[in-house]
Scaffold this motif. Sequence first.
Motif, PDB file in Angstrom:
ATOM      1  N   THR A  68      10.660 -41.667 -67.893  1.00  0.00           N
ATOM      2  CA  THR A  68      11.945 -42.242 -68.299  1.00  0.00           C
ATOM      3  C   THR A  68      11.907 -43.765 -68.217  1.00  0.00           C
ATOM      4  N   ALA A  69      11.284 -44.292 -67.169  1.00  0.00           N
ATOM      5  CA  ALA A  69      11.184 -45.747 -67.023  1.00  0.00           C
ATOM      6  C   ALA A  69      10.370 -46.359 -68.161  1.00  0.00           C
ATOM      7  N   VAL A  70       9.264 -45.714 -68.525  1.00  0.00           N
ATOM      8  CA  VAL A  70       8.453 -46.225 -69.637  1.00  0.00           C
ATOM      9  C   VAL A  70       9.220 -46.102 -70.949  1.00  0.00           C
ATOM     10  N   LEU A  71       9.944 -45.015 -71.127  1.00  0.00           N
ATOM     11  CA  LEU A  71      10.759 -44.837 -72.322  1.00  0.00           C
ATOM     12  C   LEU A  71      11.761 -45.971 -72.482  1.00  0.00           C
ATOM     13  N   VAL A  72      12.421 -46.333 -71.394  1.00  0.00           N
ATOM     14  CA  VAL A  72      13.423 -47.398 -71.433  1.00  0.00           C
ATOM     15  C   VAL A  72      12.778 -48.762 -71.696  1.00  0.00           C
ATOM     16  N   ASP A  73      11.671 -49.028 -71.038  1.00  0.00           N
ATOM     17  CA  ASP A  73      11.067 -50.360 -71.104  1.00  0.00           C
ATOM     18  C   ASP A  73      10.202 -50.572 -72.345  1.00  0.00           C
ATOM     19  N   GLN A  74       9.538 -49.516 -72.818  1.00  0.00           N
ATOM     20  CA  GLN A  74       8.550 -49.695 -73.877  1.00  0.00           C
ATOM     21  C   GLN A  74       8.733 -48.795 -75.086  1.00  0.00           C
ATOM     22  N   GLY A  75       9.539 -47.743 -74.966  1.00  0.00           N
ATOM     23  CA  GLY A  75       9.739 -46.854 -76.097  1.00  0.00           C
ATOM     24  C   GLY A  75       8.920 -45.586 -76.002  1.00  0.00           C
ATOM     25  N   ILE A  76       9.282 -44.616 -76.825  1.00  0.00           N
ATOM     26  CA  ILE A  76       8.698 -43.287 -76.741  1.00  0.00           C
ATOM     27  C   ILE A  76       7.200 -43.295 -77.036  1.00  0.00           C
ATOM     28  N   ASP A  77       6.712 -44.181 -77.886  1.00  0.00           N
ATOM     29  CA  ASP A  77       5.291 -44.191 -78.235  1.00  0.00           C
ATOM     30  C   ASP A  77       4.400 -44.502 -77.039  1.00  0.00           C
ATOM     31  N   ARG A 147      26.000 -51.524 -61.754  1.00  0.00           N
ATOM     32  CA  ARG A 147      24.593 -51.274 -62.030  1.00  0.00           C
ATOM     33  C   ARG A 147      24.322 -49.842 -62.446  1.00  0.00           C
ATOM     34  N   ALA A 148      25.046 -48.903 -61.866  1.00  0.00           N
ATOM     35  CA  ALA A 148      24.837 -47.508 -62.250  1.00  0.00           C
ATOM     36  C   ALA A 148      25.140 -47.311 -63.723  1.00  0.00           C
ATOM     37  N   ALA A 149      26.223 -47.919 -64.195  1.00  0.00           N
ATOM     38  CA  ALA A 149      26.575 -47.808 -65.611  1.00  0.00           C
ATOM     39  C   ALA A 149      25.558 -48.526 -66.484  1.00  0.00           C
ATOM     40  N   GLN A 150      25.062 -49.658 -66.032  1.00  0.00           N
ATOM     41  CA  GLN A 150      24.062 -50.391 -66.810  1.00  0.00           C
ATOM     42  C   GLN A 150      22.776 -49.587 -66.948  1.00  0.00           C
ATOM     43  N   ARG A 151      22.329 -48.976 -65.864  1.00  0.00           N
ATOM     44  CA  ARG A 151      21.111 -48.166 -65.926  1.00  0.00           C
ATOM     45  C   ARG A 151      21.316 -46.966 -66.841  1.00  0.00           C
ATOM     46  N   ALA A 152      22.465 -46.289 -66.712  1.00  0.00           N
ATOM     47  CA  ALA A 152      22.748 -45.137 -67.564  1.00  0.00           C
ATOM     48  C   ALA A 152      22.784 -45.545 -69.029  1.00  0.00           C
ATOM     49  N   ALA A 153      23.349 -46.715 -69.309  1.00  0.00           N
ATOM     50  CA  ALA A 153      23.430 -47.178 -70.696  1.00  0.00           C
ATOM     51  C   ALA A 153      22.046 -47.481 -71.264  1.00  0.00           C
ATOM     52  N   ARG A 154      21.167 -48.050 -70.451  1.00  0.00           N
ATOM     53  CA  ARG A 154      19.808 -48.349 -70.923  1.00  0.00           C
ATOM     54  C   ARG A 154      19.046 -47.066 -71.249  1.00  0.00           C
ATOM     55  N   LEU A 157      20.559 -45.544 -74.460  1.00  0.00           N
ATOM     56  CA  LEU A 157      20.161 -46.294 -75.646  1.00  0.00           C
ATOM     57  C   LEU A 157      18.740 -45.926 -76.057  1.00  0.00           C
ATOM     58  N   ALA A 158      17.849 -45.753 -75.071  1.00  0.00           N
ATOM     59  CA  ALA A 158      16.469 -45.355 -75.361  1.00  0.00           C
ATOM     60  C   ALA A 158      16.419 -43.932 -75.919  1.00  0.00           C
ATOM     61  N   ILE A 159      17.265 -43.041 -75.391  1.00  0.00           N
ATOM     62  CA  ILE A 159      17.317 -41.675 -75.899  1.00  0.00           C
ATOM     63  C   ILE A 159      17.793 -41.664 -77.352  1.00  0.00           C
ATOM     64  N   ARG A 160      18.804 -42.468 -77.663  1.00  0.00           N
ATOM     65  CA  ARG A 160      19.338 -42.511 -79.028  1.00  0.00           C
ATOM     66  C   ARG A 160      18.309 -43.096 -79.999  1.00  0.00           C
ATOM     67  N   ALA A 161      17.561 -44.085 -79.553  1.00  0.00           N
ATOM     68  CA  ALA A 161      16.500 -44.633 -80.404  1.00  0.00           C
ATOM     69  C   ALA A 161      15.419 -43.583 -80.653  1.00  0.00           C
ATOM     70  N   TRP A 162      15.089 -42.830 -79.632  1.00  0.00           N
ATOM     71  CA  TRP A 162      14.106 -41.747 -79.754  1.00  0.00           C
ATOM     72  C   TRP A 162      14.625 -40.673 -80.705  1.00  0.00           C
ATOM     73  N   ALA A 163      15.920 -40.347 -80.609  1.00  0.00           N
ATOM     74  CA  ALA A 163      16.496 -39.273 -81.418  1.00  0.00           C
ATOM     75  C   ALA A 163      16.520 -39.612 -82.904  1.00  0.00           C
ATOM     76  N   ARG A 164      16.451 -40.874 -83.255  1.00  0.00           N
ATOM     77  CA  ARG A 164      16.441 -41.255 -84.667  1.00  0.00           C
ATOM     78  C   ARG A 164      15.157 -40.825 -85.376  1.00  0.00           C
ATOM     79  N   ARG A 165      14.115 -40.548 -84.609  1.00  0.00           N
ATOM     80  CA  ARG A 165      12.829 -40.222 -85.219  1.00  0.00           C
ATOM     81  C   ARG A 165      12.235 -38.917 -84.724  1.00  0.00           C
TER      82      ARG A 165
END
Length: 244
Positions: A68-77, A147-154, A157-165
């Motif tokens: 999950t951390a890599v997904l948020v920071d660098q993307g699903i690839d 911070r909890a909301a900020q982490r959840a939002a990040r 956002l990464a999940i939604r970017a992943w879901a587009r493809r």
Amino acid sequence: MCMCLVAIVGPAPRRGIGVCPGAHTVLYGIMTAMAATDDSPTKPRTRARKAPAPRAPLTPETWIEAATAVLVDQGIDHVRVDTLAHRLGVTRGSFYWHFRDRDDLLQRVLQAWSQASTEQLTRRLATSRSDAREQLRDVISLPHRGRAAQRAARIELAIRAWARRDETARRALDRSDASRIDYHAEIFEALGFDAAEARQRGVMLYGIEVAESMLQRQGTPAQRQERAALVERLMLQPLQRPAK
């Protein structure tokens, strides 16, 4: 006093007084001890090193959190087995103790996100307060909870970017969106709106929450609280029915 020691440290023996046969042996021993004391360098004491504490075995949750951390920071690839193994300081082989393959891991990442951000959160909100107005206020405040909301939002956002493809991620996201909207509609029904309007208001409010989670840097904390209060008033305002 022993006559041997007198013979060693005293003046030369007078004629007629014999030297103890062991005098030379004693003298040699004393001189050797003095030389060892004066000339030999003192070796520093070395402390025995403690053995490193045994490393706790990795759990599936450890891999999921790292993914999950890599997904948020660098993307699903970049969520790959070798990348995660290097990040965790282990070999690739330990990964296969917990997951069949990369797809199995990605499915577990989606499940963990859905359980934490939708199922568990909705259950907690629904049971923490019995008053529907207070539940509505809690829901509106979610994007503003530090911070909890900020982490959840990040993460979202990464999940939604992943879901587009990716269709699997899209289905998981659609299920979570639908479940959250259902809960919002239930709140509005409890507030007295009919089912159709409650559903519409639930969709509108959910859209506002998603937008607010992505716009957390817009405005000061006071301004964000003012926006939340305005949303609450608008969501509770009855619609004026058109004249027939």
